[in-house]
Design a protein around this motif. Structure first.
Motif, PDB file in Angstrom:
ATOM      1  N   ASP A 303       0.970  -1.291  -0.087  1.00 50.46           N
ATOM      2  CA  ASP A 303       0.087  -0.009   0.041  1.00 50.46           C
ATOM      3  C   ASP A 303       0.800   1.169  -0.128  1.00 50.46           C
ATOM      4  O   ASP A 303       0.354   2.317  -0.157  1.00 50.46           O
ATOM      5  N   SER A 304       2.089   1.160   0.499  1.00 49.43           N
ATOM      6  CA  SER A 304       2.918   2.373   0.493  1.00 49.43           C
ATOM      7  C   SER A 304       4.537   2.127  -0.114  1.00 49.43           C
ATOM      8  O   SER A 304       4.599   0.687  -0.111  1.00 49.43           O
ATOM      9  N   VAL A 305       5.104   2.717  -0.363  1.00 49.16           N
ATOM     10  CA  VAL A 305       6.593   2.774  -0.694  1.00 49.16           C
ATOM     11  C   VAL A 305       7.258   2.203   0.565  1.00 49.16           C
ATOM     12  O   VAL A 305       8.038   1.198   0.214  1.00 49.16           O
ATOM     13  N   ALA A 306       6.776   2.475   1.693  1.00 48.97           N
ATOM     14  CA  ALA A 306       7.423   1.913   2.811  1.00 48.97           C
ATOM     15  C   ALA A 306       7.232   0.473   3.009  1.00 48.97           C
ATOM     16  O   ALA A 306       8.057  -0.496   3.482  1.00 48.97           O
ATOM     17  N   ASP A 307       6.010  -0.059   2.571  1.00 45.06           N
ATOM     18  CA  ASP A 307       5.568  -1.430   2.626  1.00 45.06           C
ATOM     19  C   ASP A 307       6.661  -2.285   1.677  1.00 45.06           C
ATOM     20  O   ASP A 307       7.049  -3.365   1.818  1.00 45.06           O
ATOM     21  N   GLY A 308       6.909  -1.976   0.329  1.00 46.55           N
ATOM     22  CA  GLY A 308       7.834  -2.355  -0.431  1.00 46.55           C
ATOM     23  C   GLY A 308       9.018  -2.463  -0.055  1.00 46.55           C
ATOM     24  O   GLY A 308       9.781  -3.670  -0.355  1.00 46.55           O
ATOM     25  N   CYS A 309       9.486  -1.451   0.326  1.00 50.59           N
ATOM     26  CA  CYS A 309      10.997  -1.392   0.936  1.00 50.59           C
ATOM     27  C   CYS A 309      11.202  -2.298   2.018  1.00 50.59           C
ATOM     28  O   CYS A 309      12.246  -3.000   2.186  1.00 50.59           O
ATOM     29  N   HIS A 310      10.370  -2.451   2.883  1.00 47.19           N
ATOM     30  CA  HIS A 310      10.293  -3.404   4.052  1.00 47.19           C
ATOM     31  C   HIS A 310      10.324  -4.840   3.470  1.00 47.19           C
ATOM     32  O   HIS A 310      10.997  -5.803   4.031  1.00 47.19           O
ATOM     33  N   ALA A 311       9.366  -5.347   2.492  1.00 41.50           N
ATOM     34  CA  ALA A 311       9.397  -6.677   2.069  1.00 41.50           C
ATOM     35  C   ALA A 311      10.768  -6.792   1.274  1.00 41.50           C
ATOM     36  O   ALA A 311      11.218  -7.917   1.252  1.00 41.50           O
ATOM     37  N   LEU A 312      11.409  -5.722   0.643  1.00 44.02           N
ATOM     38  CA  LEU A 312      12.754  -6.040   0.022  1.00 44.02           C
ATOM     39  C   LEU A 312      13.737  -6.304   1.208  1.00 44.02           C
ATOM     40  O   LEU A 312      14.553  -6.993   1.018  1.00 44.02           O
ATOM     41  N   ALA A 313      13.616  -5.674   2.235  1.00 45.29           N
ATOM     42  CA  ALA A 313      14.833  -5.599   3.138  1.00 45.29           C
ATOM     43  C   ALA A 313      14.881  -6.947   3.731  1.00 45.29           C
ATOM     44  O   ALA A 313      15.814  -7.487   4.347  1.00 45.29           O
ATOM     45  N   HIS A 314      13.616  -7.603   3.786  1.00 49.19           N
ATOM     46  CA  HIS A 314      13.484  -8.927   4.515  1.00 49.19           C
ATOM     47  C   HIS A 314      13.620 -10.240   3.481  1.00 49.19           C
ATOM     48  O   HIS A 314      13.431 -11.331   3.992  1.00 49.19           O
ATOM     49  N   GLY A 315      13.300  -9.933   2.283  1.00 49.23           N
ATOM     50  CA  GLY A 315      13.417 -11.069   1.299  1.00 49.23           C
ATOM     51  C   GLY A 315      12.207 -11.595   1.216  1.00 49.23           C
ATOM     52  O   GLY A 315      12.240 -12.944   1.224  1.00 49.23           O
ATOM     53  N   HIS A 316      10.826 -10.993   1.343  1.00 52.93           N
ATOM     54  CA  HIS A 316       9.882 -11.731   1.153  1.00 52.93           C
ATOM     55  C   HIS A 316       9.256 -11.529  -0.208  1.00 52.93           C
ATOM     56  O   HIS A 316       9.050 -10.190  -0.716  1.00 52.93           O
ATOM     57  N   ALA A 317       8.954 -12.645  -0.799  1.00 49.26           N
ATOM     58  CA  ALA A 317       8.446 -12.695  -2.102  1.00 49.26           C
ATOM     59  C   ALA A 317       7.462 -13.567  -2.757  1.00 49.26           C
ATOM     60  O   ALA A 317       7.583 -14.428  -1.959  1.00 49.26           O
ATOM     61  N   VAL A 318       6.828 -13.574  -3.823  1.00 48.24           N
ATOM     62  CA  VAL A 318       5.668 -14.522  -4.172  1.00 48.24           C
ATOM     63  C   VAL A 318       5.917 -14.460  -5.703  1.00 48.24           C
ATOM     64  O   VAL A 318       6.357 -13.452  -6.163  1.00 48.24           O
ATOM     65  N   ARG A 319       5.200 -15.688  -6.261  1.00 44.01           N
ATOM     66  CA  ARG A 319       5.305 -15.757  -7.768  1.00 44.01           C
ATOM     67  C   ARG A 319       3.911 -15.238  -8.127  1.00 44.01           C
ATOM     68  O   ARG A 319       2.833 -15.412  -7.513  1.00 44.01           O
ATOM     69  N   ALA A 320       3.774 -14.467  -9.222  1.00 50.12           N
ATOM     70  CA  ALA A 320       2.323 -13.986  -9.718  1.00 50.12           C
ATOM     71  C   ALA A 320       2.364 -14.485 -11.108  1.00 50.12           C
ATOM     72  O   ALA A 320       2.997 -14.501 -11.954  1.00 50.12           O
TER      73      ALA A 320
END
Length: 499
Positions: A303-320
Motif C-alpha cells: 500500500d505504500s513505498v515503505a511496505d515495498g521497501c520493508h518486503a525487500l529488506a526482509h526478502g519476502h516475495a511471491v510468484r504471480a
C-alpha cells in the motif's frame, strides 16, 4: 414489572440533569467552534469532504478507508432516519436554558432520539478505523466534537448522542460483515519465492516515473526510496532524455547483471511496461505504488513505498501470474503484450481513450464522467467471435486472476497466482442502448445478458477494423484475431509477509 418504568424515569432525570449542566456551564473556547462544526456536519458534508481528501491524498489505503467510511455513514443515516427516529418519537430538548449564541440558526424538525449527526460521525470514523487505525485515530477528536456539539447547541439530550454513536459504530461493523476488511479475508497460500534480502537496497535498480499520479503524493517517492534504501540506484524517467521503455529495459538488464532486483515506482501503466523487461531478463521485481490507483501493488498488499521497501529488506516475495495477449492470423507478426490486472474490448477502451484525452484539461474524475456520458450516448456493440461463437457485446473483460466484485465492477483480487482468467461479457442484441445503461448500473449480473467464466484462455476472432483493446489502462489497436491466455507464476514480486 414496576422496575422498568422506574429505571427509565431515573435515566430520564439523569439525562435532563446532564443536559442542564452543559447548558448552564460557560465554554469560552467552544463557543466560536462547536456551532459551526455542528452545522458543517449537516447531511454528511464534513465527512464526505474528509473522504474526498483521503481519496485524493491517502493512497490505496486512504481510498479504501474513504469508501468504507462513506458506506458506513450511508447505512447509519438510513437506519437512523427511516427506522430509529420514527420508532421512538422523542421530543427535542427545550432551549430555554441554552444561551442564545450557541443555538443553531435553523432548528431540526425531526425527532430527537437518536442523534443522526452522532451516528454519522461514529459510523464514518469507525469505518475508516477498520481500514486504517492511524486515520481513524486522527478522526476521533473531530467525531467526538461533532457528537458533543449536538448537546452543546441544545438540539439533543446526551442519551440521544450516545445511542447515535452506538448505532453508527454498529453500522460500520455491519458494513465490514458485508465487505470484509483485508485483515479478515483469509489469504490463499500463494507460492513464495526465494529472493535476495536487500536491507539497504544494495543491488536494487529502480525506475521512478514522476509523471504517474502527478500531484497526488505528499512525499516524493524517489526521496522516500533514497531514505529507506540508501544504496539503491534510483533512475528518474525523463532525466537524460530516454524513453520509459528504454529506461526500464536498461534497468532490468543491469539488475540481472548484478544478480539483484529490478524495481519500478509508478502507476499500473508504468508497472505494465516493466513486466516484459523483467520476464526477458528473468529478474525479480519490486513494485512500489507511485500512481493514482496502483491496483497491482494494492493486490500484492503493497500500500505504500515503505511496505515495498520493508518486503525487500526482509526478502519476502511471491510468484504471480501474468496475462498475455497474442495476435493471430493476418498481421500476426507483432510481439505479445502482457497484463497484470485486466484486459478488455468494447466500450471500456473508448472510455479510457476519452478520459486520457480530456483529463489534462478538466481533471481525471470529470474526464471519466464526461467520457462515460459520451460512451453511453454514442457507443455501438462490438461484433466478434469468442471461442468460435458469434457475439454482439458491449464489452469483454478478462482479469488476471479472479476478482471480487460489486455488481459487474471488478474491485480486487486476493490471489495473484490462481492460474485463472476471470472472463465477463456484457451482451447486446435487441434494446441495445437500455442494455448498455443496465450494464453501467451493474444490473445484468444475474441475467442471460451477462456471461461469465473462469478459464485459462480464450480466443477472439473477426474483430472489425479499427477496434482497440485496453490492458492495464493502456489503449492500443487490436488485430483481427487475438488469443488471451496466462503465464502461470511467471513473475517474481516482493510483497509484505502476511500469511
Amino acid at each position: 414489572m414496576r422496575e422498568a418504568p422506574r429505571a427509565r424515569s431515573v435515566l430520564s432525570r439523569l439525562d435532563r440533569a446532564v443536559f442542564a449542566q452543559v447548558a448552564k456551564r460557560t465554554w469560552p473556547a467552544a463557543e466560536p467552534v462547536l456551532p459551526r462544526l455542528s452545522r458543517s456536519a449537516n447531511r454528511g458534508v464534513l465527512w464526505f469532504g474528509i473522504a474526498a481528501g483521503m481519496w485524493a491524498l491517502g493512497g490505496a489505503r486512504g481510498r479504501r478507508a474513504a469508501m468504507r467510511g462513506a458506506a458506513s455513514l450511508a447505512l447509519a443515516s438510513l437506519t437512523v432516519n427511516t427506522l430509529a427516529k420514527g420508532a421512538v418519537g422523542r421530543q427535542r430538548p427545550v432551549l430555554d436554558r441554552v444561551p442564545l449564541p450557541r443555538r443553531l440558526p435553523r432548528q431540526p424538525l425531526t425527532t430527537s432520539f437518536p442523534s443522526g449527526h452522532a451516528a454519522s460521525a461514529a459510523a464514518f470514523t469507525a469505518g475508516v478505523a477498520l481500514e486504517s487505525r492511524g486515520m481513524g485515530a486522527a478522526l476521533v477528536p473531530v467525531a467526538a466534537s461533532v457528537a458533543f456539539s449536538r448537546v452543546y447547541t441544545g438540539v439533543h439530550y446526551p442519551s440521544d448522542v450516545l445511542a447515535g454513536m452506538a448505532l453508527g459504530a454498529g453500522a460500520a461493523f455491519a458494513v465490514r460483515g458485508l465487505v470484509p476488511t483485508r485483515d479478515l479475508v483469509p489469504v490463499p497460500a500463494r507460492p513464495r519465492a526465494k529472493v535476495p534480502a536487500l536491507p539497504d537496497g544494495d543491488g536494487l535498480v529502480v525506475v521512478v516515473n514522476p509523471s504517474s499520479g502527478a500531484g497526488t503524493h505528499l512525499v516524493d517517492p524517489a526521496s522516500q526510496i533514497a531514505a529507506l534504501l540508501p544504496k539503491a540506484e534510483v533512475l528518474l524517467c525523463g532525466e537524460g532524455g530516454g524513453s520509459l521503455p528504454d529506461l526500464l529495459e536498461t534497468a532490468a538488464a543491469e539488475a540481472a547483471r548484478r544478480g539483484g532486483v529490478f524495481g519500478v515506482c509508478g502507476g499500473d501503466g508504468t508497472v505494465n511496461a516493466a513486466v516484459a523487461p523483467a520476464l526477458r531478463n528473468r529478474v525479480p521485481m519490486l513494485v512500489l505504488p507511485g500512481g493514482t490507483f496502483n491496483h497491482f501493488a494494492a493486490d500484492l498488499g503493497v500500500d505504500s513505498v515503505a511496505d515495498g521497501c520493508h518486503a525487500l529488506a526482509h526478502g519476502h516475495a511471491v510468484r504471480a501470474d501474468v496475462g498475455r495477449v497474442r495476435p493471430r492470423g493476418r498481421g500476426a507478426g507483432r510481439e505479445p503484450v502482457y497484463f497484470v490486472n485486466t484486459f478488455s474490448l468494447g466500450v471500456y477502451p473508448e472510455l479510457v481513450r476519452l478520459r486520457e484525452h480530456w483529463s489534462p484539461r478538466i481533471g481525471g474524475p470529470a474526464a471519466t464522467l464526461l467520457g462515460a456520458a459520451r460512451v453511453l450516448r454514442t457507443a455501438t456493440p462490438l461484433e466478434a467471435e469468442v471461442n468460435g461463437r458469434p457475439r454482439s457485446m458491449w464489452f469483454l473483460f478478462a482479469g488476471n486472476g479472479v476478482y471480487r466484485s460489486v455488481g459487474l465492477a471488478p474491485l480486487r483480487r486476493h490471489d495473484v497466482a490462481d492460474g485463472l482468467l476471470d472472463v465477463r461479457i456484457a451482451q447486446a442484441g435487441r434494446l441495445a442502448r437500455p442494455r448498455l445503461l443496465a450494464t453501467a448500473a451493474g444490473g445484468l449480473a444475474r441475467t442471460r445478458l451477462y456471461a461469465a467464466a473462469r478459464t485459462t484462455g480464450l480466443s477472439v476472432a473477426n474483430l472489425p477494423a479499427g477496434t482497440h483493446m485496453a490492458y492495464d489502462g493502456e489503449v492500443v489497436p487490436a488485430g483481427p484475431e487475438l488469443v488471451i491466455d496466462k503465464l502461470p507464476e511467471a513473475l517474481t514480486v516482493y510483497r509484505p509477509l502476511t500469511d
